[in-house]
Design a protein around this motif. Structure first.
Motif, mmCIF file in Angstrom:
data_model
loop_
_atom_site.group_PDB
_atom_site.id
_atom_site.type_symbol
_atom_site.label_atom_id
_atom_site.label_comp_id
_atom_site.label_asym_id
_atom_site.label_seq_id
_atom_site.Cartn_x
_atom_site.Cartn_y
_atom_site.Cartn_z
ATOM 1 N N ASN A 94 23.725 82.252 -75.213
ATOM 2 C CA ASN A 94 22.717 82.565 -74.196
ATOM 3 C C ASN A 94 21.309 82.342 -74.716
ATOM 4 O O ASN A 94 20.465 81.734 -74.071
ATOM 5 N N ILE A 123 22.132 80.905 -65.978
ATOM 6 C CA ILE A 123 22.553 80.277 -67.239
ATOM 7 C C ILE A 123 23.046 78.860 -66.994
ATOM 8 O O ILE A 123 22.672 77.923 -67.704
ATOM 9 N N GLU A 127 22.818 85.664 -65.989
ATOM 10 C CA GLU A 127 22.736 86.750 -66.958
ATOM 11 C C GLU A 127 21.916 87.887 -66.374
ATOM 12 O O GLU A 127 20.804 87.677 -65.876
ATOM 13 N N GLU A 171 26.845 88.272 -69.025
ATOM 14 C CA GLU A 171 27.116 87.093 -68.216
ATOM 15 C C GLU A 171 27.971 87.468 -67.007
ATOM 16 O O GLU A 171 28.908 88.257 -67.124
#
Length: 351
Positions: free
Chosen positions: A241, A294, A314, A319
């Motif tokens: 991420n 994301i 996110e 997530e």
């Protein structure tokens, strides 16, 4: 002060402690904009120079006597009165009832504030014991504290919208309940595990199923790869991420440096602006919770099936897959990776 009254010798240089205290107070004052209790600075007091008022000094004696007599109520009352005199924050009953560490609470406050959803805090805190129990009474330490806290916020949002609990479990919560983080202190109810993961059977993480993160090319930055060397590839594997945002910004800086005299993606931006002005007439997919996009897995014209992952976003460091509710054809996509969206923001329009 307690140590002096109890005859306990502290092996500390109190003059140095006083200097450190002054510097720490100065540091806190400089961070006033980020301090949840910036309007409640503690009373300045130097035990080497200052003298307590008689009534406050008596509170210390009362607390010591209560402790020796095992009188917890009087002890707490005296200590809370002392804390109030010095300007310490009052005990947070919400934190106590939710049985969470202070750091977890402050993180939730900061994250909800960033999402503009502070109104969910009290409800989410009340739900933490339930979510923690459902997940097997996991310890509230990193990363499980973040997983539980984020899911409690999601459940609070479910109830606010009139949806069933756990309508939007995060990917990490699914993995936790599935068993990929290891055995939980208390077994997860098989019925709950099936509700969240689709199977009542505990399944530990299968290392053979690990897949190296994709290293996509970025058309908007001259088809540059997201990771341009081995170090950046390792960053993507360890912190996907964080790496995605960081590396995209790096590629953008490199691209803009090469195209300093041009206006990057001006035509695309104009087209997006034009599309955004067109009225929405078809069914839409909205963000269940505010967060950062994301990845987007579909484009206009794509035909999608029920349950197909359309995008990943996110929220509160977790997530979340957003899936299609039925077979549909994508008409417009309103977001791109790294876009920040609010709760109920329109993400995709269908034909």
């Amino acid at each position: 002060m307690f140590a002096q009254k109890l005859g306990i010798e502290l092996e500390a240089n109190m003059e140095a402690v006083g200097e450190i205290r002054k510097h720490l107070l100065g540091a806190r004052q400089s961070l006033k904009a980020f301090d949840l209790n910036h309007d409640k600075m503690p009373r300045e007091f130097d035990p080497l120079k200052d003298k307590l008022p008689a009534d406050i000094d008596a509170l210390f004696d009362r607390a010591i006597a209560a402790a020796k007599a095992l009188d917890e109520d009087t002890l707490l009352a005296a200590c809370h009165a002392i804390e109030e005199y010095f300007g310490f924050p009052k005990p947070n009953e919400i934190v106590k009832d939710a049985e969470v560490p202070g750091g977890m609470y402050s993180n939730m406050v900061a994250q909800l504030k960033a999402l503009g959803s502070e109104d969910l805090l009290e409800d989410a805190m009340k739900l933490i014991p339930m979510v923690r129990r459902d997940a097997g009474l996991v310890p509230l330490v990193t990363p499980t504290s973040q997983i539980v806290g984020s899911q409690a916020v999601s459940v609070a949002l479910d109830r606010k919208k009139g949806n069933p609990d756990y309508s939007n479990p995060s990917n990490q919560f699914i993995s936790l309940v599935k068993g990929e983080y290891g055995h939980t202190p208390v077994p997860v109810d098989p019925a709950f595990r099936e509700k969240i993961t689709g199977s009542p059977i505990e399944k530990p993480y299968d290392v053979s199923s690990y897949k190296k993160p994709a290293n996509p090319t970025l058309p908007e930055y001259g088809d540059a790869p997201l990771a341009s060397n081995r170090e950046e590839e390792l960053l993507m594997e360890l912190l996907p991420n964080v790496a995605n945002t960081f590396l995209r910004k790096r590629r953008a800086e490199e691209y803009n440096a090469r195209k300093a005299e041009e206006a990057p993606v001006a035509a695309a931006a104009a087209e997006e602006s034009k599309a955004a002005e067109e009225p929405i007439t078809g069914p839409t997919l909205k963000a269940p919770m505010g967060g950062r996009i994301i990845s987007v897995s579909v484009a206009p014209g794509d035909k999608v099936k029920k349950g197909q992952v359309l995008l990943v976003y996110e929220a509160m460091k977790m997530e979340n897959d957003v899936t299609a509710e039925s077979e549909q054809t994508v008409k417009r996509v309103f977001v791109r990776p790294d876009d920040v969206v609010g709760t109920d923001a329109v993400l995709i329009e269908f034909e």
